[in-house]
Design an enzyme around this catalytic site. Structure first.
Site, PDB file in Angstrom:
ATOM      1  N   ASP A 160       0.849  -1.197   0.000  1.00 48.17           N
ATOM      2  CA  ASP A 160       0.000   0.000   0.000  1.00 48.17           C
ATOM      3  C   ASP A 160       0.884   1.246   0.000  1.00 48.17           C
ATOM      4  OD1 ASP A 160      -1.926   1.918   0.311  1.00 48.17           O
ATOM      5  OD2 ASP A 160      -2.914   0.952   2.036  1.00 48.17           O
ATOM      6  N   HIS A 200      -0.436   4.260  -0.110  1.00 48.67           N
ATOM      7  CA  HIS A 200      -1.210   5.201   0.716  1.00 48.67           C
ATOM      8  C   HIS A 200      -1.134   6.630   0.185  1.00 48.67           C
ATOM      9  CE1 HIS A 200      -3.085   5.549   4.900  1.00 48.67           C
ATOM     10  NE2 HIS A 200      -3.401   4.341   4.526  1.00 48.67           N
ATOM     11  N   GLU A 259      -1.282  -0.627  -4.008  1.00 48.40           N
ATOM     12  CA  GLU A 259      -2.511   0.099  -3.689  1.00 48.40           C
ATOM     13  C   GLU A 259      -2.262   1.604  -3.571  1.00 48.40           C
ATOM     14  OE1 GLU A 259      -4.783  -1.851  -0.646  1.00 48.40           O
ATOM     15  OE2 GLU A 259      -5.147   0.016   0.423  1.00 48.40           O
ATOM     16  N   GLU A 264     -10.355   3.067  -2.240  1.00 50.53           N
ATOM     17  CA  GLU A 264     -10.904   3.292  -0.902  1.00 50.53           C
ATOM     18  C   GLU A 264     -11.369   4.731  -0.713  1.00 50.53           C
ATOM     19  OE1 GLU A 264      -6.902   2.234   0.585  1.00 50.53           O
ATOM     20  OE2 GLU A 264      -7.340   3.618   2.200  1.00 50.53           O
ATOM     21  N   ASP A 280     -14.868   0.602  -0.728  1.00 54.53           N
ATOM     22  CA  ASP A 280     -15.089   0.232   0.669  1.00 54.53           C
ATOM     23  C   ASP A 280     -16.595   0.128   0.877  1.00 54.53           C
ATOM     24  OD1 ASP A 280     -15.597   0.542   3.520  1.00 54.53           O
ATOM     25  OD2 ASP A 280     -13.457   1.010   3.699  1.00 54.53           O
ATOM     26  N   HIS A 329     -11.900  -2.736   0.128  1.00 59.06           N
ATOM     27  CA  HIS A 329     -11.158  -2.168   1.249  1.00 59.06           C
ATOM     28  C   HIS A 329     -11.963  -2.431   2.512  1.00 59.06           C
ATOM     29  CE1 HIS A 329     -10.147   1.633   3.615  1.00 59.06           C
ATOM     30  NE2 HIS A 329      -8.929   1.195   3.331  1.00 59.06           N
TER      31      HIS A 329
HETATM   32 MG   LIG Z   1      -5.082   1.568   1.608  1.00 61.14          MG
END
Ligand SMILES: [Mg+2]
Length: 381
Positions: A183, A185, A209, A235, A257, A284
């Protein structure tokens, strides 16, 4: 049957639950939350509930239209998450009313087990190796880790080397038959992301991700074309219209998500849209039990499903964990890294209502950390 009341519960570690009760005593649960903004979503749920009370809970599709469009202003994390939780609860009631699990109402199961992955932290390669070993011992066949903590957006040679070292340590212990997802982020700039993707590509991550922040989504096509690594995102996208550009740009994995992207009703549409691009669904879910239950119901009936996130033991889960608010934890007892399908009605979990009501009296005030660069300027978390 009519909706009699809608309640919300702010419960540790950082979640918000909603409960819809009908006039003939059926109860459905949902998880409408934006992490760090739970109180704001709670207020949105209360406003939306004004419309629902007194109406037939089984008209889910029509309620979804009114709740997402009937206020004229639409979309965004707060409203989409409020609708998501209410949508979970309505599907839970529908399942209980028809005596069927939600996946049966959505067309029936296409699989009997759902592969789930575990989160691993650990900034030191040695500690990371230990944590992955523990997850392998627990039966998991895939893990996810952050690429880096606070980072220079373009990365330094040392920063890039540290990412490679940690992913290599993970690959070493996992071997060639298990997976590691990484990830980003949104912590690197687009150029930094390209640089780090290139460096870790030989280690064959399952996917990377959020290589880009949502506001840089228009750069996704160029990034996808520059790397063999499958890209994942979603997400922080809240509906199918926001997934269309990134799917068109070539992401491999869509990660809506269930608590943010309009609930079961919208995520099944996002999955169908992703299928037209040959992309797979990996919802997610670093959240609580109702969000995971909703995710699993979608996974059981979605042909292009890949893998499911779950939060057992995740570092956020202080004071309460995934199993804390369930009467029966069996639906989340993972065997060989898989959740097993059951015939339990609705979302397939039984919420411990007394525990939820007690936890709401304590509540929480969880907030995202705010990170700073060495020079004092804002850093992406
Ligand atoms: Mg994430």
């Amino acid at each position: 049957m009519k909706i009699a009341r809608v309640e919300t519960f702010l419960v540790p570690p950082r979640w918000l639950f909603c409960r819809i009760e009908t006039d003939d005593g059926l109860v459905g649960w949902g998880e409408p939350v934006v992490e760090g903004r739970a109180e704001v979503v709670r207020a949105a749920v209360e406003v939306l509930a004004e419309y629902l009370v007194g109406r037939d809970p089984l008209r889910i599709q029509d309620h979804w239209q009114v709740l997402t469009k009937g206020g004229f202003y639409r979309g965004g994390p707060v409203l989409s998450s409020a609708v998501a939780g209410l949508d979970h609860a309505l599907w839970d009631i529908a399942g209980k009313a028809y005596g069927a699990p939600v996946h049966a109402l959505l067309g029936g199961a296409v699989r009997d087990t759902v592969r789930v992955y575990a989160w691993v932290g650990g900034d030191e390669p040695a500690r990371l190796t230990e944590e992955i070993g523990a997850q392998i011992d627990a039966g998991f066949t895939a893990v996810k880790m952050n690429a880096a903590g606070r980072t220079d957006p373009l990365t330094t040679p040392a920063g890039t080397a540290a990412v490679v070292e940690r992913v290599a340590a993970a690959r070493e212990v996992l071997g060639p038959h298990r997976d590691v997802a990484v990830d980003f982020h949104g912590r690197f700039s687009p150029a930094g992301a390209r640089r780090v993707l290139h460096a870790i590509a030989p280690l064959h991550p399952l996917f990377v991700e959020e290589p880009l922040l949502p506001e840089h989504g228009h750069l996704t096509a160029a990034l996808a074309a520059s790397t063999p690594v499958p890209l994942a995102t979603g997400e922080r996208l809240y509906g199918r219209a926001e997934f269309l550009p990134v799917l068109s740009a070539g992401i491999a994995v869509a990660q809506p998500d269930l608590s943010h992207a309009g609930g079961i009703t919208e995520v099944t549409r996002i999955a169908a849209l992703a299928d037209t691009f040959g992309a797979q669904l990996a919802p997610h879910c670093p959240l609580g039990p109702i969000s995971l239950a909703a995710s699993l119901q979608v996974a059981f009936c979605t042909p292009n499903f890949l893998i499911q996130e779950q939060s057992l033991g995740i570092h956020y889960n202080k004071d309460a964990d995934l199993l804390s608010y369930l009467v029966d934890t069996e639906p989340f007892r993972f065997t060989g890294g898989h959740a097993r399908r059951t015939a339990l009605p609705g979302l397939g979990v039984t919420v411990d209502e007394a525990a939820v009501r007690a936890a709401d009296r304590t509540g929480h005030a969880w907030r995202n950390p705010v990170w700073r660069q060495a020079d004092g300027s804002f850093a992406e978390w």
